[in-house]
Design a protein around this motif. Structure first.
Motif, PDB file in Angstrom:
ATOM      1  N   GLN A  52      16.704 -13.655  14.494  1.00 27.57           N
ATOM      2  CA  GLN A  52      16.106 -12.412  14.032  1.00 27.57           C
ATOM      3  C   GLN A  52      15.675 -12.488  12.569  1.00 27.57           C
ATOM      4  O   GLN A  52      15.260 -11.491  11.987  1.00 27.57           O
ATOM      5  CB  GLN A  52      17.080 -11.242  14.245  1.00 27.57           C
ATOM      6  N   ARG A  53      15.748 -13.708  12.001  1.00 25.47           N
ATOM      7  CA  ARG A  53      15.404 -13.900  10.598  1.00 25.47           C
ATOM      8  C   ARG A  53      14.288 -14.926  10.441  1.00 25.47           C
ATOM      9  O   ARG A  53      14.093 -15.786  11.301  1.00 25.47           O
ATOM     10  CB  ARG A  53      16.624 -14.376   9.813  1.00 25.47           C
ATOM     11  N   GLN A  54      13.607 -14.873   9.287  1.00 25.57           N
ATOM     12  CA  GLN A  54      12.595 -15.871   8.961  1.00 25.57           C
ATOM     13  C   GLN A  54      13.286 -17.211   8.679  1.00 25.57           C
ATOM     14  O   GLN A  54      14.222 -17.294   7.895  1.00 25.57           O
ATOM     15  CB  GLN A  54      11.807 -15.438   7.734  1.00 25.57           C
ATOM     16  N   THR A  55      12.792 -18.268   9.293  1.00 22.18           N
ATOM     17  CA  THR A  55      13.467 -19.557   9.236  1.00 22.18           C
ATOM     18  C   THR A  55      13.516 -20.133   7.828  1.00 22.18           C
ATOM     19  O   THR A  55      14.578 -20.547   7.345  1.00 22.18           O
ATOM     20  CB  THR A  55      12.763 -20.555  10.171  1.00 22.18           C
ATOM     21  N   ALA A  56      12.381 -20.192   7.170  1.00 26.40           N
ATOM     22  CA  ALA A  56      12.344 -20.786   5.833  1.00 26.40           C
ATOM     23  C   ALA A  56      13.196 -19.990   4.851  1.00 26.40           C
ATOM     24  O   ALA A  56      13.839 -20.563   3.960  1.00 26.40           O
ATOM     25  CB  ALA A  56      10.909 -20.887   5.340  1.00 26.40           C
ATOM     26  N   LEU A  57      13.237 -18.669   5.009  1.00 26.65           N
ATOM     27  CA  LEU A  57      14.047 -17.845   4.117  1.00 26.65           C
ATOM     28  C   LEU A  57      15.536 -18.132   4.322  1.00 26.65           C
ATOM     29  O   LEU A  57      16.291 -18.242   3.347  1.00 26.65           O
ATOM     30  CB  LEU A  57      13.750 -16.370   4.339  1.00 26.65           C
TER      31      LEU A  57
ATOM     32  N   TYR B 225      16.834  -6.828  16.877  1.00 30.29           N
ATOM     33  CA  TYR B 225      15.653  -7.699  16.853  1.00 30.29           C
ATOM     34  C   TYR B 225      14.387  -6.879  16.623  1.00 30.29           C
ATOM     35  O   TYR B 225      13.520  -7.250  15.823  1.00 30.29           O
ATOM     36  CB  TYR B 225      15.554  -8.471  18.164  1.00 30.29           C
TER      37      TYR B 225
ATOM     38  N   GLN C 146      11.338  -9.119  15.341  1.00 33.25           N
ATOM     39  CA  GLN C 146      11.433 -10.367  16.092  1.00 33.25           C
ATOM     40  C   GLN C 146      11.542 -10.089  17.589  1.00 33.25           C
ATOM     41  O   GLN C 146      11.910  -8.991  18.014  1.00 33.25           O
ATOM     42  CB  GLN C 146      12.634 -11.182  15.614  1.00 33.25           C
TER      43      GLN C 146
ATOM     44  N   ARG D 290      14.750 -15.667  21.912  1.00 34.28           N
ATOM     45  CA  ARG D 290      15.741 -15.982  20.884  1.00 34.28           C
ATOM     46  C   ARG D 290      16.341 -17.374  21.026  1.00 34.28           C
ATOM     47  O   ARG D 290      16.596 -18.045  20.025  1.00 34.28           O
ATOM     48  CB  ARG D 290      16.846 -14.923  20.878  1.00 34.28           C
TER      49      ARG D 290
ATOM     50  N   ARG E 193      13.681 -20.050  20.102  1.00 32.50           N
ATOM     51  CA  ARG E 193      13.400 -19.965  18.670  1.00 32.50           C
ATOM     52  C   ARG E 193      14.553 -20.542  17.857  1.00 32.50           C
ATOM     53  O   ARG E 193      14.331 -21.234  16.857  1.00 32.50           O
ATOM     54  CB  ARG E 193      13.140 -18.510  18.270  1.00 32.50           C
TER      55      ARG E 193
ATOM     56  N   GLN F 166      14.269 -23.399  15.047  1.00 26.42           N
ATOM     57  CA  GLN F 166      14.673 -23.079  13.679  1.00 26.42           C
ATOM     58  C   GLN F 166      15.603 -24.136  13.099  1.00 26.42           C
ATOM     59  O   GLN F 166      15.498 -24.493  11.921  1.00 26.42           O
ATOM     60  CB  GLN F 166      15.364 -21.714  13.647  1.00 26.42           C
TER      61      GLN F 166
ATOM     62  N   ASP G 155       7.108 -21.335  14.169  1.00 24.50           N
ATOM     63  CA  ASP G 155       6.994 -21.518  12.723  1.00 24.50           C
ATOM     64  C   ASP G 155       5.987 -22.607  12.387  1.00 24.50           C
ATOM     65  O   ASP G 155       5.878 -23.615  13.106  1.00 24.50           O
ATOM     66  CB  ASP G 155       8.352 -21.910  12.116  1.00 24.50           C
TER      67      ASP G 155
END
Length: 289
Positions: A91-96, A125, A130, A135, A138, A142, A162
């Motif tokens: 549920q989060r941005q991968t790079a962040l 989500y 997201q 999930r 992803r 991730q 991504d």
């Protein structure tokens, strides 16, 4: 007992008070715990307004933000390890997440262990923008991207979810890569754990319920040409099963089934305020050390 001993941060019981959080964390370290575990929830749902849904936590349950809380604990301690139990990664941005985890590893001096899961709440989500339905896929992607970002100056990555073009995070974490542990018992989770993870955090007690998924995990590890004996296993001892004698017995059962880590879980179980939490931690540690 030859095992790492952890304390679960009692997020449901500690108020919005940095002094209380500091006192709990410093007590865990002073008692001798090897690590502390911090849980994750961004949005709590009002299930009474959602008659077709339900969950173990709701809008009135308190969850201190996971990265900020672990960073604060890192700042007020010196030795104790930090583990997420578990971060709901998809549920989060991968790079962040890769950037946040890298910085937490730096400010803690390399004390981070990243436990991840997929969660239970479509509402959460949706609120975070997201897709609940993808999930699992992803999460697998991730992990691949985060491992690249943690170990390379720059990354080019083209996935289903991504895309990174000639970019990287700096500074890189101390641990390259940061160890990832998996929470959950579904077959796809066990397969991903065997492929990508360094350990598993089952929700079962060390009884017959654990036998089948643990056997499957070992099968998947062997298929990946990995040695099950080198793979981490963290069991939780839930405080409401009894007192110190019962806690000791439960911890010993975890050791018997191959646990490498045992965590004392008290959150939301009526132990009380921070003074009572610290006393319970003392009793647990004396019983199992």
């Amino acid at each position: 007992m030859s095992i790492q001993i952890g304390a679960f941060f009692p997020t449901n019981d500690l108020p919005a008070d940095h002094v209380v959080i500091r006192d709990w964390a410093q007590a865990a370290e002073a008692i001798g715990f090897d690590f502390v575990v911090v849980s994750d929830r961004v949005l709590g749902a009002d299930w009474s307004a959602l008659p077709d849904m339900d969950g173990p936590y709701d809008v009135d349950d308190s969850f201190h933000e996971i990265f900020v809380t672990m960073a604060y604990i890192a700042a007020v301690t010196e030795r104790v390890g930090l583990a997420s139990g578990v971060l709901i990664l998809p549920q989060r941005q991968t790079a962040l997440v890769a950037k946040q985890a890298a910085q937490l590893d730096i400010v803690s001096g390399g004390r981070l262990r990243l436990g991840i899961g997929v969660g239970f709440s479509p509402i959460e989500y949706e609120g975070l923008g997201q897709d609940w339905r993808v999930r699992g896929r992803r999460q697998a992607e991730q992990i691949e991207l985060m491992n690249l970002l943690w170990t390379n100056r720059k990354v080019t990555f083209e996935g289903e979810f991504d895309r990174v073009r000639h970019a990287g995070i700096k500074p890189l974490p101390i641990q390259q890569p940061i160890p990832i542990w998996f929470g959950g018992e579904a077959e796809p989770v066990l397969r991903r754990a065997a492929k990508y993870g360094q350990g598993w955090l089952p929700r079962f007690r060390p009884d017959e319920q654990l036998e089948r998924p643990l056997e499957r995990l070992h099968t998947y590890l062997q298929a990946e040409e990995r040695e099950p004996s080198t793979f981490g296993l963290e069991g939780w001892v839930i405080s409401n099963i009894g007192g110190p004698d019962q806690w000791q017995t439960e911890a010993e059962r975890w050791v018997t089934v191959g646990a490498t880590h045992v965590t004392f879980y008290t959150s939301g179980l009526g132990i009380g305020a921070v003074e009572q939490q610290i006393e319970a931690m003392n009793q647990f540690y004396d019983a199992v050390r």
